[in-house]
Each structure stands twice: as structure tokens, then as C-alpha cells.
Design an enzyme around this catalytic site. Sequence first.
Site, short mmCIF file in Angstrom:
data_model
loop_
_atom_site.label_atom_id
_atom_site.label_comp_id
_atom_site.label_asym_id
_atom_site.label_seq_id
_atom_site.Cartn_x
_atom_site.Cartn_y
_atom_site.Cartn_z
N ASP A 21 -26.84 -10.80 -6.46
CA ASP A 21 -27.86 -9.80 -5.83
C ASP A 21 -27.35 -8.47 -5.53
OD1 ASP A 21 -30.36 -9.37 -5.22
OD2 ASP A 21 -30.22 -10.48 -3.00
N ASP B 94 0.86 -1.18 -0.15
CA ASP B 94 0.08 0.10 0.02
C ASP B 94 0.84 1.29 0.09
OD1 ASP B 94 -2.12 -1.41 0.30
OD2 ASP B 94 -2.72 -1.18 2.27
N CYS C 71 -41.54 -17.80 39.79
CA CYS C 71 -42.31 -17.40 38.62
C CYS C 71 -42.89 -18.68 38.02
CB CYS C 71 -41.42 -16.56 38.04
SG CYS C 71 -42.16 -16.17 36.31
N TYR D 133 2.02 1.91 -3.39
CA TYR D 133 1.02 2.58 -4.17
C TYR D 133 0.81 3.91 -3.89
CZ TYR D 133 -3.72 2.64 -6.28
OH TYR D 133 -4.85 2.98 -7.05
N ASP D 134 0.87 4.12 -2.63
CA ASP D 134 0.65 5.49 -2.24
C ASP D 134 1.73 6.52 -2.70
OD1 ASP D 134 -1.86 5.08 -1.07
OD2 ASP D 134 -0.94 5.04 0.98
N CYS E 53 -42.60 -8.76 34.66
CA CYS E 53 -42.65 -9.95 34.11
C CYS E 53 -43.92 -10.31 33.56
CB CYS E 53 -42.31 -11.12 35.16
SG CYS E 53 -42.34 -12.80 34.72
N SER F 227 -34.35 -8.40 -18.53
CA SER F 227 -34.39 -9.13 -17.36
C SER F 227 -34.20 -10.55 -17.43
CB SER F 227 -35.43 -8.53 -16.18
OG SER F 227 -36.38 -8.91 -16.80
N LYS G 76 -25.87 -15.53 -9.98
CA LYS G 76 -27.01 -14.49 -9.98
C LYS G 76 -26.70 -13.43 -8.86
CE LYS G 76 -31.85 -13.40 -11.14
NZ LYS G 76 -31.78 -12.17 -10.12
N GLU H 75 -23.64 -19.10 -14.54
CA GLU H 75 -23.11 -18.01 -13.64
C GLU H 75 -23.81 -17.62 -12.53
OE1 GLU H 75 -23.17 -14.38 -16.08
OE2 GLU H 75 -22.33 -15.47 -18.02
N TYR I 259 -21.02 -9.40 -17.12
CA TYR I 259 -21.29 -10.41 -17.66
C TYR I 259 -21.97 -10.18 -18.91
CZ TYR I 259 -25.60 -8.87 -15.38
OH TYR I 259 -26.62 -7.91 -14.89
N CYS J 57 -36.66 -11.68 35.11
CA CYS J 57 -37.44 -11.74 36.22
C CYS J 57 -36.73 -12.55 37.35
CB CYS J 57 -38.64 -12.51 35.83
SG CYS J 57 -39.66 -13.01 37.07
N LYS K 138 -33.41 -19.94 -9.53
CA LYS K 138 -33.53 -19.27 -8.04
C LYS K 138 -32.96 -20.05 -6.97
CE LYS K 138 -35.18 -15.50 -7.68
NZ LYS K 138 -35.03 -14.16 -7.93
N GLU L 294 -22.96 -6.02 -12.60
CA GLU L 294 -23.79 -6.01 -11.55
C GLU L 294 -22.86 -5.51 -10.15
OE1 GLU L 294 -26.56 -7.24 -11.95
OE2 GLU L 294 -27.63 -7.43 -10.07
N CYS M 210 -45.44 -13.38 35.85
CA CYS M 210 -45.75 -13.59 37.65
C CYS M 210 -46.21 -11.93 38.07
CB CYS M 210 -44.65 -14.28 38.09
SG CYS M 210 -43.28 -13.05 38.28
S1 IVH Z 1 -28.24 -11.83 -17.39
C1 IVH Z 1 -29.90 -10.98 -21.15
N1 IVH Z 1 -26.43 -12.65 -15.70
O1 IVH Z 1 -30.37 -10.53 -12.45
C2 IVH Z 1 -29.03 -10.62 -19.93
N2 IVH Z 1 -28.07 -11.08 -15.05
O2 IVH Z 1 -33.41 -11.06 -12.80
C3 IVH Z 1 -29.90 -10.74 -18.95
N3 IVH Z 1 -28.12 -10.71 -12.63
O3 IVH Z 1 -31.67 -7.81 -14.12
C4 IVH Z 1 -29.40 -10.51 -17.50
N4 IVH Z 1 -26.27 -11.76 -12.25
O4 IVH Z 1 -29.60 -7.37 -12.73
C5 IVH Z 1 -27.53 -11.99 -15.76
N5 IVH Z 1 -24.83 -13.22 -14.23
C6 IVH Z 1 -25.88 -12.69 -14.25
C7 IVH Z 1 -26.49 -11.83 -13.45
C8 IVH Z 1 -27.65 -11.20 -13.68
C9 IVH Z 1 -27.08 -11.01 -11.66
C10 IVH Z 1 -29.23 -9.79 -12.28
C11 IVH Z 1 -29.41 -8.74 -13.42
C12 IVH Z 1 -30.90 -8.78 -14.01
C13 IVH Z 1 -31.54 -9.90 -12.98
C14 IVH Z 1 -32.65 -10.67 -13.50
#
Ligand code: IVH
Length: 702
Positions: free
Chosen positions: A121, A36, A444, A39-40, A421, A85, A119, A117, A238, A439, A327, A186, A424
Site C-alpha cells: 500500500d 556506520d 453522579c 561507511y562515513d 459533567c 492497475s 500488494k 506477491e 515487481y 467528574c 484484497k 512501489e 450531573c
Molecule cells: S502489479 C500489470 N504488483 O497495486 C501490473 N501491483 O491496484 C499491475 N501494487 O497500481 C500491477 N504491489 O501500484 C502489482 N506486487 C504488486 C503490487 C502492485 C502494489 C499496486 C500498484 C497498482 C495497484 C493496483
Amino acid sequence: MQNMADKLLTRYEELKAQISFHNYRYHVLDAPIISDLEYDRLLNELKKIEADHPDWITSDSPTQRAGARPADRFEKIRHPAAILSLANAFGADDARAWLERVKKLDDRVEKAKFIVEPKIDGLSVVLHYRDGIFVQGATRGDGEVGEDITSNLRTIRAIPLKIPVARNKELGPSPLVPRNLVVRGEAFIPIKEFDELNKKLEEAGEKTYLNPRNTAAGSLRQLDPQLTASRPLTLLVYQVVYSEGGQVPTSQWELLEYLKALGFPVADAAKRFNDLESAIAYTETWNEGRDKLTYEADGMVIKIDDLNLAADLGFVGKDPRGAIAFKFPAREVTTTLTGIEVEVGRTGVLTPKAVLDAVEINGVIVKSATLHNFDFIAEKDIRVGDRVLVKRAGEVIPYVIGPVVDARTGKEKTYKPPTKCPACGQAVEHLEGEVAWYCVNAACPAQLLRNVEHFVSRGAMDIEGLGTELVKILVESSLVSDVADLFALTIKDLAVINEELNKKRREKNPPKTAVKTAAKKAPDKRPEKLFNAILEAKNRPLHRLIIGLGIHGVGEVMAKDLSATFGSLDKLADTTVDDLMSIEGVGPNIAESIVDWFATPSNKKLLGKLKKVGVWPTVEQKVSQSSGKLSGLTFVVTGTLPTLSRDGVKEFIESNGGKVIDSVSKKTSYLVLGENPGSKLEKAQSLGVKVIDEAELRKLAV
Ligand code: IVH
């Protein structure tokens, strides 16, 4: 002079490239090669040059990440292509059905490969690069138009400000970059960083955040980029949403490789498969191992690898047909907190319990959850009527994370902890240094109820048939005012409480045709069975009685040690803190808690009663781990033995100085074999471990 300025400019360019390379090593590859401090030093040299030559500063300079001024609002940006989506699949069959549907639309699907891949959140973001420079970044918005959050995104160090990032030889040559490139990824906060952030806030006495996702979303929508910069955001990409003036791969797998080579962070967990079944199997391994991911994922995405084929399949609404979100079962849900109940524990601790509108989490209907303690309710400002976030993961009891403040209507009511309590009516007390309220009334009824429940439970005196409902009736009818009273119950007493139980059950579930059931009724054996079960419990070994007494800090292992060391409750009651502390595993707190317990008048009285009713087991102290016939030997038990139960055989072996373990290894002395053995037998045979039956085990001990 000109020469010197040229040299400095060259050094300036060199520094920018070097810093962005080290930044990439640190934030994308997670493999820094300088300290670090070094880097600094590079960064300071760069800052100095920029201070002398402000006209040289370009937007890809590492100093420009958190430099922007607060904005009044976010401008709208139209995306160059729809930000789609995904349709959801809740299990393997849904995923199979998806494939069957798309197979009918295009023959090429039959031979398709699949990419899996995580997904993530987090929050979908769209990043624009012009001639390799990061020029604009947006939220997803409605998929057509998003908000311009460029200044905020710039602060995320995992986002390259210039692509390809400078690379070293080890990473190979960089690919070419299209003149215009728009990628999607994401943005999120990793779990560890989130926990650290919350810990810091807690220490500073500030309000903590609900979960990584909400925090990431809130952080990216800050008008002041300085605030965004202070949050540990990162990103994984992605997708290429749009490109112009260059070639990008047409397979998702190669695309991920390509994005990686440009310097973007890409999920390590992404993998390619030749058929859907293997892709599903991989997805399911992540469902089980999702705690191994460093970020929250709500599923895995299964994508057809051939991007031309995927595009040709088109979409349904906003969901492309070429991919599906598999999911994971949800672990967190929101529901309404309809009330707060207070439970009184065995030790008198008052615990607030959330009463919730029933909600399913991960396949289980949840109607209540723990609220930890009263401080927690105050700190999180949880109000009755609030929408609350509830989590249930693994074996943990569901718990309330906090309120969804944005969902408030104004009708929610602030909660005041009880001053008395609830069972009691005695005033509650706060012990110094503890968050809990107690208590302290030894009489009790709620505490007594929990005490008796614990005393009769399987791990303690194991009195079969004495369930919570019966214990409640026993306590409420005043037949039992401490656990010793159980042993004075007559068959007649038990018949009375049994009748009470039957009555209660009938009231709850009235029989449809009362006459018929009454006519058919067989004599009720329950009172007699209970009487015998209580009688039998008188012979439980000492350590089980010690567990049953419920001394704070004394569990099974400790109870066994105390039983082996003292041999009787008379001796244990006479002991001192120092004596106790000479036992391995006994610290000052437990030692004091034991001595206190035996010094408490109500407990002394209880012990006197137990002795009188003949519940006074002793252990011959010569049989300890070091002197029993089985001492030094380890046993594994498999199958059902002719006379000894699971717990019985364990007690037999341990009371003779032996040790029982769960799995067979080379070091196991004997496998004790019963009927219907499991795989342990095969393992023992393959390792050459001696196999004996119950009779042989008994012989070993004499
Ligand atoms: S692909 C055509 N890949 O999940 C491409 N989505 O419910 C469509 N998400 O709105 C999305 N990881 O925000 C894709 N590896 C991943 C993802 C991903 C998270 C999210 C994304 C999308 C939501 C779909």
C-alpha cells in the site's frame, strides 16, 4: 602528475562502487557488513575528491542523492508503456471465478503457474535506467503520463543509482543489463519507521502524520528533495515496464530473481505455486499474518507466471487479465464525524466518543469510535463535520486516527470540551499530571450506572439478567443509589422496574396486533428470576466482591491475592500501604489506590450497608496457595462437569490451593474430564497425564 591524477580517478571509481555496494547491503539486503563509522569514512573520502575535482562528479555518485535544488513544479513524463492497475478479488471465490474466465480465453492457462506477491500500500513509481544508470523516475499519474520526480526518488537509498550494483562473490555474477530498462515498483514507508517518525514529531510538539501511505505520497510530491530525503522512504520492485537492447526473463518468478540480481529490492514474501488453490491458501495465511509484514499491504497480488501468456490475455480497461489483486478486508476507512458525545466512566473519567456516519470496516458496521481524550481532539484539530480516518484492527475498539484535512468544506465546527459533567452538571476537574478530565461528584448518576453495571457483570458478582437497560431504570427510578441497594430490592420493586422495561421495549418496537399478543402472554417470570439471582449473588466469594467494588488498578488476579491474604473486607479496610506493598505484584500506586478507596467516606458508608444486607463473604485464610490440599497441583478442565460450572471448578480448585491452566502439558497434574471433552483429552492421554472426574477431584480436596 598525470599518473597521480589517474590513480586518484581510479580510487574515485573504486569508492563509488564500494559505497554503492555497502549502501545496497544496508538498504536492500538489510545486512550491512561495515559500521556506520566506516561507511562515513568512505563517503568523506569521496566528498573530498569531488570537492577537488567537481568535473569528475557523475549522476550515479552517492553524493548526488539529495543534492538537487528545489523545483518550481514537476515536469510531465510519458511512460514508455501503459502503467496498468489491477482488478480486485474479494475472497477465494472471486479469484476462482477470475481463473475460470481466463481459462476460456487460452488453453495454456490450464497448466499455468502462479506468483503471489504482497500488494504494497504505497505509491507506484517508474524508474528509467539508461546503460545501467538511473536517469529518470516518475509517478504513475493517469497511467499514460506521470510526473518527473527523479530528484526525489534519488534520495531513496534502496533505489540503485547504477545497476548491476557491485556485488561480492557470495551473490554470484551479475546479469546483463539492457541498454534501456524501465522498472516499476512501489515506494512506501515501513510501519516501524512511520511510527518512529510520528513519535519524533509528537515529542517535538509537531503535528503527526495520518498513515504511512499518505505520508509516502506527500513526501514524494515535495518540490524540495531535501524534505523527501528526511522521510524514511523505501521501495520494492515487481515489474519491467519496458526494455530495449537486452534480454529479460519471460516468467514473473525469474523476473523477480533477475531484478534482485541487478540490485533491486524485491519482496521476500513472493512465492511461486503450481495451482491456484495453493496460491489462495498462501494469500490467506498472509491475511491472518499481515501484522508480520514490515509494511502496510492491502492484499496480495496473484499473477500468472508466464508473462507472454499474461500479455496475450490482454486487458479489460486498465486491468490486465493475467493478474488479480486479492484484497484483504479494509482496516481503515474514511467517514463523516457527525458529532462528539461524552461518556462518563465508572471512575468519573470523561471520554469523548465519535458519532459517525455508519460505515463497514472489516465486515462490521461501525457507527461510533473512540476519540481517546480531549487533548487528542485538539492536537489533531478534529472538527465536527470532518471526514475522518477510522481504524479497526483485530480486537481493538474502532478509533479515529485523524481528520482528512483536504476534504474540508469550511462548514466543519471546532469542538469545545464540556466544562460540566454531561450527566450531573457538576463542573469537571483536571487531575494534575493526567490528560483526563473527571467528574468528581460521587453521586453522579452516570458513574453510578457504570458502577452498578460493573458490579453485576460476569467477571464480578455475576447477577444474571441484570442487563444495562434494567440497571438504567433502577438508577433512574432512584431505587438504587449504590450497589448495596440491589440487595434490598423486593420482588415487588423488581416487578415495577420490569414493567417499566417492557413499556420501554414496546415503545421502541410496537407490537403489530396488540390484542393478540396480550391474549397469548404467559406470566412474566423475570422479577422472580432476578430476585433469586440477586439472592444467589450474596454467596459469591470475597474476591468477586472485591472486583465488583471497582477499586482502580485491582483486577481479577489482584483481587484473588487480596482475598487470600486478608480473608475479609474488615481486614482489608484496616490495612496500610506498607502491608499492601509486601504482597507480590502490588506497587505503590495500587497500594495507595486501595487505601484511598477504603478511606473515602462514601465507600465506608457503602461497606456498612453491604455488611448489613449480608453481603460480607470471608475466606478462611489457612487455605492459600501454599497450604490447600491441592497446593502444588495444576489442573486442566475439559468438557461439561456434572455440577460445577467453568468458573465454579476454577474457584473450587483455587480455593483449595491448586492452579488451573488452559492447555495440557507434561507438567499438568490432572485433567478433569466432563461430558463432550475437546482435544485436550487426547493430548493428556498421549502425555500420560492422569485423567479424573468431578467426584475424584472433590475427593482430592478433602
Ligand atoms: S502489479 C500489470 N504488483 O497495486 C501490473 N501491483 O491496484 C499491475 N501494487 O497500481 C500491477 N504491489 O501500484 C502489482 N506486487 C504488486 C503490487 C502492485 C502494489 C499496486 C500498484 C497498482 C495497484 C493496483
